[in-house]
Design a protein around this motif. Structure first.
Motif, PDB file in Angstrom:
ATOM      1  N   ILE A  74      -1.825 -21.133 -16.889  1.00 16.55           N
ATOM      2  CA  ILE A  74      -1.853 -21.745 -17.528  1.00 16.55           C
ATOM      3  C   ILE A  74      -3.925 -22.696 -18.165  1.00 16.55           C
ATOM      4  O   ILE A  74      -4.173 -23.407 -17.215  1.00 16.55           O
ATOM      5  N   ASP A  75      -3.750 -22.134 -19.388  1.00 19.84           N
ATOM      6  CA  ASP A  75      -5.170 -22.794 -19.416  1.00 19.84           C
ATOM      7  C   ASP A  75      -5.585 -23.096 -21.067  1.00 19.84           C
ATOM      8  O   ASP A  75      -4.909 -22.564 -21.883  1.00 19.84           O
ATOM      9  N   HIS A  76      -6.324 -23.923 -21.551  1.00 18.05           N
ATOM     10  CA  HIS A  76      -6.276 -24.371 -23.122  1.00 18.05           C
ATOM     11  C   HIS A  76      -6.528 -23.397 -24.026  1.00 18.05           C
ATOM     12  O   HIS A  76      -7.934 -22.483 -23.313  1.00 18.05           O
ATOM     13  N   PRO A  77      -6.115 -23.087 -24.696  1.00 21.85           N
ATOM     14  CA  PRO A  77      -6.310 -21.896 -26.030  1.00 21.85           C
ATOM     15  C   PRO A  77      -7.761 -21.149 -26.172  1.00 21.85           C
ATOM     16  O   PRO A  77      -8.261 -21.023 -27.057  1.00 21.85           O
ATOM     17  N   SER A  78      -8.578 -22.571 -26.086  1.00 24.17           N
ATOM     18  CA  SER A  78      -9.906 -23.559 -26.881  1.00 24.17           C
ATOM     19  C   SER A  78     -10.840 -22.275 -25.931  1.00 24.17           C
ATOM     20  O   SER A  78     -12.531 -22.295 -26.306  1.00 24.17           O
ATOM     21  N   ARG A  79     -10.467 -22.538 -25.115  1.00 27.77           N
ATOM     22  CA  ARG A  79     -11.810 -21.814 -23.904  1.00 27.77           C
ATOM     23  C   ARG A  79     -12.782 -20.829 -24.769  1.00 27.77           C
ATOM     24  O   ARG A  79     -11.498 -19.504 -24.167  1.00 27.77           O
ATOM     25  N   MET A 103      -1.948 -28.669 -22.468  1.00 29.33           N
ATOM     26  CA  MET A 103      -1.199 -29.069 -20.923  1.00 29.33           C
ATOM     27  C   MET A 103      -0.981 -30.507 -21.051  1.00 29.33           C
ATOM     28  O   MET A 103      -0.124 -31.312 -20.372  1.00 29.33           O
ATOM     29  N   LEU A 104      -1.733 -31.448 -21.741  1.00 25.27           N
ATOM     30  CA  LEU A 104      -1.309 -32.795 -22.071  1.00 25.27           C
ATOM     31  C   LEU A 104      -0.600 -32.888 -22.828  1.00 25.27           C
ATOM     32  O   LEU A 104       0.014 -33.995 -23.226  1.00 25.27           O
ATOM     33  N   LYS A 105      -0.304 -32.106 -23.944  1.00 23.87           N
ATOM     34  CA  LYS A 105       0.984 -32.574 -25.423  1.00 23.87           C
ATOM     35  C   LYS A 105       2.143 -31.205 -25.233  1.00 23.87           C
ATOM     36  O   LYS A 105       2.977 -31.367 -25.776  1.00 23.87           O
ATOM     37  N   GLU A 106       1.911 -30.592 -24.496  1.00 26.61           N
ATOM     38  CA  GLU A 106       2.892 -29.092 -24.879  1.00 26.61           C
ATOM     39  C   GLU A 106       3.793 -29.298 -23.792  1.00 26.61           C
ATOM     40  O   GLU A 106       3.065 -29.478 -22.496  1.00 26.61           O
ATOM     41  N   ARG A 107       4.644 -28.986 -23.579  1.00 27.43           N
ATOM     42  CA  ARG A 107       6.252 -28.355 -22.281  1.00 27.43           C
ATOM     43  C   ARG A 107       5.785 -26.813 -22.226  1.00 27.43           C
ATOM     44  O   ARG A 107       4.851 -26.328 -22.845  1.00 27.43           O
ATOM     45  N   PHE A 108       5.202 -26.743 -20.769  1.00 28.88           N
ATOM     46  CA  PHE A 108       5.210 -25.709 -19.976  1.00 28.88           C
ATOM     47  C   PHE A 108       5.513 -24.517 -20.825  1.00 28.88           C
ATOM     48  O   PHE A 108       6.951 -24.730 -20.814  1.00 28.88           O
ATOM     49  N   ASP A 109       5.135 -23.404 -20.956  1.00 30.38           N
ATOM     50  CA  ASP A 109       5.564 -22.159 -21.038  1.00 30.38           C
ATOM     51  C   ASP A 109       6.441 -21.287 -20.314  1.00 30.38           C
ATOM     52  O   ASP A 109       6.320 -20.909 -19.957  1.00 30.38           O
ATOM     53  N   PHE A 110       7.554 -21.910 -19.298  1.00 28.83           N
ATOM     54  CA  PHE A 110       8.385 -21.320 -18.518  1.00 28.83           C
ATOM     55  C   PHE A 110       9.256 -21.960 -18.213  1.00 28.83           C
ATOM     56  O   PHE A 110       9.356 -23.488 -18.169  1.00 28.83           O
ATOM     57  N   PRO A 111      10.344 -21.326 -17.184  1.00 30.11           N
ATOM     58  CA  PRO A 111      11.521 -22.576 -16.993  1.00 30.11           C
ATOM     59  C   PRO A 111      11.632 -23.229 -15.807  1.00 30.11           C
ATOM     60  O   PRO A 111      10.735 -23.078 -15.268  1.00 30.11           O
ATOM     61  N   ASP A 112      12.688 -24.166 -15.911  1.00 32.06           N
ATOM     62  CA  ASP A 112      12.321 -25.604 -14.586  1.00 32.06           C
ATOM     63  C   ASP A 112      13.096 -24.607 -13.564  1.00 32.06           C
ATOM     64  O   ASP A 112      13.687 -23.870 -13.949  1.00 32.06           O
ATOM     65  N   ASN A 113      11.948 -25.278 -12.471  1.00 33.75           N
ATOM     66  CA  ASN A 113      12.486 -25.282 -11.264  1.00 33.75           C
ATOM     67  C   ASN A 113      11.678 -23.416 -10.732  1.00 33.75           C
ATOM     68  O   ASN A 113      12.495 -22.530 -10.163  1.00 33.75           O
ATOM     69  N   PHE A 114      11.268 -23.022 -11.447  1.00 37.22           N
ATOM     70  CA  PHE A 114       9.961 -21.558 -11.642  1.00 37.22           C
ATOM     71  C   PHE A 114       9.259 -21.247 -10.374  1.00 37.22           C
ATOM     72  O   PHE A 114       8.902 -20.228  -9.992  1.00 37.22           O
ATOM     73  N   PHE A 115       8.597 -22.222  -9.749  1.00 34.19           N
ATOM     74  CA  PHE A 115       7.307 -22.389  -9.170  1.00 34.19           C
ATOM     75  C   PHE A 115       7.863 -22.543  -7.602  1.00 34.19           C
ATOM     76  O   PHE A 115       8.022 -23.632  -7.769  1.00 34.19           O
ATOM     77  N   ASP A 116       6.941 -22.009  -6.860  1.00 33.08           N
ATOM     78  CA  ASP A 116       6.978 -22.235  -5.652  1.00 33.08           C
ATOM     79  C   ASP A 116       6.576 -22.787  -5.192  1.00 33.08           C
ATOM     80  O   ASP A 116       5.848 -24.103  -4.086  1.00 33.08           O
ATOM     81  N   ALA A 117       5.083 -22.792  -5.945  1.00 37.04           N
ATOM     82  CA  ALA A 117       3.755 -24.248  -5.105  1.00 37.04           C
ATOM     83  C   ALA A 117       3.015 -24.114  -7.578  1.00 37.04           C
ATOM     84  O   ALA A 117       2.969 -23.186  -8.286  1.00 37.04           O
ATOM     85  N   ILE A 118       2.010 -25.344  -6.699  1.00 40.25           N
ATOM     86  CA  ILE A 118       1.799 -25.534  -8.296  1.00 40.25           C
ATOM     87  C   ILE A 118       0.136 -25.860  -7.577  1.00 40.25           C
ATOM     88  O   ILE A 118       0.161 -26.205  -6.819  1.00 40.25           O
ATOM     89  N   THR A 119      -0.763 -25.199  -8.199  1.00 41.00           N
ATOM     90  CA  THR A 119      -2.277 -25.611  -7.637  1.00 41.00           C
ATOM     91  C   THR A 119      -2.834 -26.306  -9.253  1.00 41.00           C
ATOM     92  O   THR A 119      -2.630 -25.818 -10.215  1.00 41.00           O
ATOM     93  N   PHE A 120      -3.574 -26.998  -8.986  1.00 37.26           N
ATOM     94  CA  PHE A 120      -4.961 -27.829  -9.410  1.00 37.26           C
ATOM     95  C   PHE A 120      -5.685 -28.052  -9.085  1.00 37.26           C
ATOM     96  O   PHE A 120      -6.310 -29.484  -9.052  1.00 37.26           O
ATOM     97  N   VAL A 121      -6.841 -27.437  -9.037  1.00 43.13           N
ATOM     98  CA  VAL A 121      -8.291 -27.243  -7.990  1.00 43.13           C
ATOM     99  C   VAL A 121      -8.624 -27.788 -10.063  1.00 43.13           C
ATOM    100  O   VAL A 121      -9.347 -27.626 -10.199  1.00 43.13           O
ATOM    101  N   GLU A 122      -9.461 -28.675  -9.746  1.00 44.28           N
ATOM    102  CA  GLU A 122     -10.230 -29.296  -9.729  1.00 44.28           C
ATOM    103  C   GLU A 122     -10.268 -30.210 -11.614  1.00 44.28           C
ATOM    104  O   GLU A 122     -11.604 -28.935 -12.239  1.00 44.28           O
ATOM    105  N   VAL A 123      -9.567 -30.197 -11.771  1.00 43.95           N
ATOM    106  CA  VAL A 123      -8.815 -30.182 -13.262  1.00 43.95           C
ATOM    107  C   VAL A 123      -8.097 -31.902 -13.633  1.00 43.95           C
ATOM    108  O   VAL A 123      -8.886 -31.843 -14.916  1.00 43.95           O
ATOM    109  N   LEU A 124      -7.925 -32.251 -12.975  1.00 41.49           N
ATOM    110  CA  LEU A 124      -6.744 -33.738 -13.084  1.00 41.49           C
ATOM    111  C   LEU A 124      -8.208 -34.079 -13.483  1.00 41.49           C
ATOM    112  O   LEU A 124      -8.362 -35.432 -14.338  1.00 41.49           O
ATOM    113  N   GLU A 125      -9.320 -34.685 -12.978  1.00 43.21           N
ATOM    114  CA  GLU A 125     -11.177 -35.167 -13.375  1.00 43.21           C
ATOM    115  C   GLU A 125     -11.124 -35.479 -15.559  1.00 43.21           C
ATOM    116  O   GLU A 125     -11.873 -35.957 -15.808  1.00 43.21           O
ATOM    117  N   HIS A 126     -10.339 -34.578 -15.194  1.00 44.98           N
ATOM    118  CA  HIS A 126     -11.582 -34.525 -17.206  1.00 44.98           C
ATOM    119  C   HIS A 126     -10.106 -34.016 -17.448  1.00 44.98           C
ATOM    120  O   HIS A 126     -10.014 -34.002 -19.088  1.00 44.98           O
TER     121      HIS A 126
END
Length: 144
Positions: A74-79, A103-126
């Motif tokens: 997932i990434d922002h469409p404005s990039r 990702m701040l406003k929309e529901r992730f476009d994936f079903p519930d319980n879909f992923f085994d892992a989620i990575t979130f590298v150098e994003v939270l601070e933004h």
């Protein structure tokens, strides 16, 4: 532990694909050890992974090539790079599935319980602090 040379090879692949400039040593200098440590925390088995803040695909490529993960993003469409032909070709070649959404406003476009892992590298601070709760609720929803 995965060798630094293998991580650097992934970075070179991005430069060869025209995604990043071959002389950009930022990733190689600042992230190789960081990525090596993160990879040591993840299981080395077939997994379905979501990379939040996909960016140019550095960590996604490392996850795919070195751990064998099937990677979504997932990434922002404005990039700006989203429309770049080299980036589009790279994503297609590597078979990444990327959703371009806020990702701040929309529901992730994936079903519930879909992923085994989620990575979130150098994003939270933004992210806006008052909207982070939404992101963590969505992470919780789509993570197995």
């Amino acid at each position: 532990m995965i060798a630094k040379s293998k991580i650097k090879a992934c970075f070179r692949q991005l430069a060869e694909a025209g995604i990043d400039h071959p002389k950009n040593v930022y990733e190689a200098k600042s992230n190789v050890e960081h990525y090596q440590k993160m990879l040591s925390l993840l299981p080395n088995k077939d997994m379905v992974c979501l990379e939040l803040g996909f960016g140019l695909g550095y960590f996604a490529l490392v996850l795919k090539k070195l751990l064998g993960y099937k990677v979504y993003g997932i990434d922002h469409p404005s990039r700006k790079f989203v429309k770049d032909k080299h980036f589009k070709n790279f994503v297609k070649k590597e078979r990444f599935i990327i959703k371009y959404q806020d990702m701040l406003k929309e529901r992730f476009d994936f079903p519930d319980n879909f992923f085994d892992a989620i990575t979130f590298v150098e994003v939270l601070e933004h992210l806006e602090p008052n909207k982070v709760d939404h992101v963590f609720r969505e992470i919780r929803r789509v993570l197995k």
